[in-house]
Scaffold this motif. Structure first.
Motif, PDB file in Angstrom:
ATOM      1  N   GLN A  55      10.311   4.810  -8.835  1.00 40.15           N
ATOM      2  CA  GLN A  55       9.158   5.701  -8.709  1.00 40.15           C
ATOM      3  C   GLN A  55       7.866   4.910  -8.506  1.00 40.15           C
ATOM      4  O   GLN A  55       7.028   5.272  -7.672  1.00 40.15           O
ATOM      5  N   LEU A  56       7.701   3.826  -9.256  1.00 43.83           N
ATOM      6  CA  LEU A  56       6.478   3.034  -9.128  1.00 43.83           C
ATOM      7  C   LEU A  56       6.430   2.337  -7.776  1.00 43.83           C
ATOM      8  O   LEU A  56       5.367   2.265  -7.136  1.00 43.83           O
ATOM      9  N   PHE A  57       7.572   1.857  -7.314  1.00 41.65           N
ATOM     10  CA  PHE A  57       7.634   1.221  -6.007  1.00 41.65           C
ATOM     11  C   PHE A  57       7.232   2.204  -4.910  1.00 41.65           C
ATOM     12  O   PHE A  57       6.423   1.888  -4.036  1.00 41.65           O
ATOM     13  N   ARG A  58       7.795   3.406  -4.963  1.00 40.43           N
ATOM     14  CA  ARG A  58       7.509   4.397  -3.931  1.00 40.43           C
ATOM     15  C   ARG A  58       6.061   4.875  -3.989  1.00 40.43           C
ATOM     16  O   ARG A  58       5.455   5.168  -2.949  1.00 40.43           O
ATOM     17  N   LEU A  59       5.503   4.922  -5.185  1.00 38.04           N
ATOM     18  CA  LEU A  59       4.089   5.276  -5.306  1.00 38.04           C
ATOM     19  C   LEU A  59       3.222   4.207  -4.650  1.00 38.04           C
ATOM     20  O   LEU A  59       2.251   4.521  -3.953  1.00 38.04           O
ATOM     21  N   GLY A  60       3.569   2.944  -4.867  1.00 38.19           N
ATOM     22  CA  GLY A  60       2.825   1.858  -4.244  1.00 38.19           C
ATOM     23  C   GLY A  60       2.867   1.948  -2.733  1.00 38.19           C
ATOM     24  O   GLY A  60       1.850   1.740  -2.049  1.00 38.19           O
ATOM     25  N   ARG A  61       4.036   2.285  -2.182  1.00 33.73           N
ATOM     26  CA  ARG A  61       4.160   2.428  -0.728  1.00 33.73           C
ATOM     27  C   ARG A  61       3.359   3.625  -0.214  1.00 33.73           C
ATOM     28  O   ARG A  61       2.760   3.574   0.855  1.00 33.73           O
ATOM     29  N   LEU A  62       3.369   4.712  -1.002  1.00 33.98           N
ATOM     30  CA  LEU A  62       2.623   5.909  -0.606  1.00 33.98           C
ATOM     31  C   LEU A  62       1.132   5.597  -0.507  1.00 33.98           C
ATOM     32  O   LEU A  62       0.465   5.988   0.462  1.00 33.98           O
ATOM     33  N   VAL A  63       0.605   4.908  -1.507  1.00 31.95           N
ATOM     34  CA  VAL A  63      -0.813   4.560  -1.515  1.00 31.95           C
ATOM     35  C   VAL A  63      -1.127   3.613  -0.356  1.00 31.95           C
ATOM     36  O   VAL A  63      -2.144   3.755   0.336  1.00 31.95           O
ATOM     37  N   ASP A  64      -0.245   2.657  -0.116  1.00 30.03           N
ATOM     38  CA  ASP A  64      -0.471   1.690   0.950  1.00 30.03           C
ATOM     39  C   ASP A  64      -0.517   2.371   2.319  1.00 30.03           C
ATOM     40  O   ASP A  64      -1.224   1.920   3.223  1.00 30.03           O
ATOM     41  N   ALA A  65       0.231   3.462   2.467  1.00 29.23           N
ATOM     42  CA  ALA A  65       0.293   4.168   3.752  1.00 29.23           C
ATOM     43  C   ALA A  65      -0.843   5.173   3.933  1.00 29.23           C
ATOM     44  O   ALA A  65      -1.051   5.681   5.035  1.00 29.23           O
ATOM     45  N   ASN A  66      -1.574   5.476   2.860  1.00 24.40           N
ATOM     46  CA  ASN A  66      -2.656   6.465   2.921  1.00 24.40           C
ATOM     47  C   ASN A  66      -3.996   5.723   2.855  1.00 24.40           C
ATOM     48  O   ASN A  66      -4.477   5.365   1.779  1.00 24.40           O
ATOM     49  N   ASN A  67      -4.611   5.497   4.014  1.00 22.31           N
ATOM     50  CA  ASN A  67      -5.829   4.688   4.069  1.00 22.31           C
ATOM     51  C   ASN A  67      -6.951   5.252   3.205  1.00 22.31           C
ATOM     52  O   ASN A  67      -7.633   4.509   2.488  1.00 22.31           O
ATOM     53  N   ALA A  68      -7.148   6.567   3.258  1.00 19.21           N
ATOM     54  CA  ALA A  68      -8.241   7.183   2.505  1.00 19.21           C
ATOM     55  C   ALA A  68      -8.040   6.999   1.004  1.00 19.21           C
ATOM     56  O   ALA A  68      -8.977   6.654   0.272  1.00 19.21           O
ATOM     57  N   LEU A  69      -6.803   7.232   0.539  1.00 16.74           N
ATOM     58  CA  LEU A  69      -6.516   7.088  -0.891  1.00 16.74           C
ATOM     59  C   LEU A  69      -6.632   5.626  -1.313  1.00 16.74           C
ATOM     60  O   LEU A  69      -7.196   5.320  -2.365  1.00 16.74           O
ATOM     61  N   ARG A  70      -6.101   4.726  -0.496  1.00 14.15           N
ATOM     62  CA  ARG A  70      -6.160   3.300  -0.830  1.00 14.15           C
ATOM     63  C   ARG A  70      -7.598   2.819  -0.950  1.00 14.15           C
ATOM     64  O   ARG A  70      -7.950   2.087  -1.879  1.00 14.15           O
ATOM     65  N   GLU A  71      -8.441   3.252  -0.003  1.00  8.12           N
ATOM     66  CA  GLU A  71      -9.843   2.830  -0.041  1.00  8.12           C
ATOM     67  C   GLU A  71     -10.577   3.436  -1.240  1.00  8.12           C
ATOM     68  O   GLU A  71     -11.403   2.765  -1.874  1.00  8.12           O
TER      69      GLU A  71
END
Length: 264
Positions: free
Chosen positions: A118-134
């Motif tokens: 779950q934590l791994f997939r959350l990290g990937r999700l954030v990495d793929a969402n530019n607005a959320l990552r920023e």
């Protein structure tokens, strides 16, 4: 890592491993870290090599006994007895134990694999969402608001221990959210002496394929390997495996690039 640094970490590991792990213990240790980060004078007092060990330990008891559990006090007391090359090293080491306590609690419940995934997939999700990552990395936004953003993402979709670690990772001790999550996953693997392999494929793998791949990688590196699968449409066939600093290229695209380099 130097032998002295490893010895310090191992000493703290043994103290934490003698306690009963729980999400509550992890939260207490995170709270202690916040206190250390906010009070430079306290960090200096607990890491001053000119102060006898017993006095540094007594200071921990005076400040934290009765405010956090005995388990948290034991971990911090042992940390204060050790010699740290920098005053910030103490807080980093205690945070590592907080993460270990969180994953250990999941392990006791038989949910460590699920928590890691779950934590791994959350990290990937954030990495793929530019607005959320920023937004998560914008230090101009108060930390509690940024933590609220990640809480809105995970809500009731993940294990409580994963939600705790996700909120904590927003503080980004490793510079960014994704790098901090990566560090947390490394700690989880160290907990059971496993390496972490990120496997990129164009199509989902079956459970049997994942198991065969994990077994092959484990044989190659000489220890157990946790496999995290990532779907990547640019992978034309085969797999691309990242294991630490090593990349094992077994994709059609990779072989075409290799052939092109040889012809040029």
């Amino acid at each position: 890592m130097s032998a002295s640094a490893e010895a310090r970490l191992n000493a703290l590991d043994r103290v934490l491993d003698s306690q009963t792990p729980s999400e509550g213990l992890a939260q207490e240790l995170f709270d202690v870290v916040d206190t250390l980060d906010a009070q430079p004078s306290l960090r200096r007092a607990l890491t001053d090599p000119g102060t006898p060990e017993k006095d540094r330990s007594a200071l921990v008891d005076a400040l934290f006994a009765g405010r956090v559990s005995g388990s948290a006090v034991e971990v911090l007391s042992e940390a204060a007895k050790l010699r740290w090359p920098t005053v910030g090293g103490l807080a980093v080491a205690v945070e590592r134990q907080a993460v270990r306590a969180a994953f250990s609690a999941a392990q006791v419940e038989g949910k460590l694999d699920e928590a890691e995934d779950q934590l791994f997939r959350l990290g990937r999700l954030v990495d793929a969402n530019n607005a959320l990552r920023e937004a998560l990395g914008d230090r101009g936004i108060p930390l509690d608001r940024r933590q609220g953003l990640i809480f809105d993402v995970v809500a009731d979709k993940v294990l409580p221990v994963v939600a705790l670690l996700a909120r904590r990772a927003v503080a980004a001790r490793k510079r960014t959210f994704d790098l901090t999550v990566e560090e947390y996953l490394t700690i989880a693997s160290q907990l059971r002496k496993r390496a972490v392999a990120t496997v990129e494929v164009a199509q989902p793998l079956t459970k049997e394929q994942e198991q065969r791949l994990a077994a092959a990688l484990s044989k190659q590196v000489g220890r157990d390997v946790s496999v995290h699968v990532v779907l990547n449409p640019t992978v034309l066939g085969g797999v691309r495996v990242s294991l630490g600093d090593e990349v094992i290229e077994g994709t059609v695209a990779g072989r075409l690039e290799d052939a092109q380099r040889k012809l040029s």
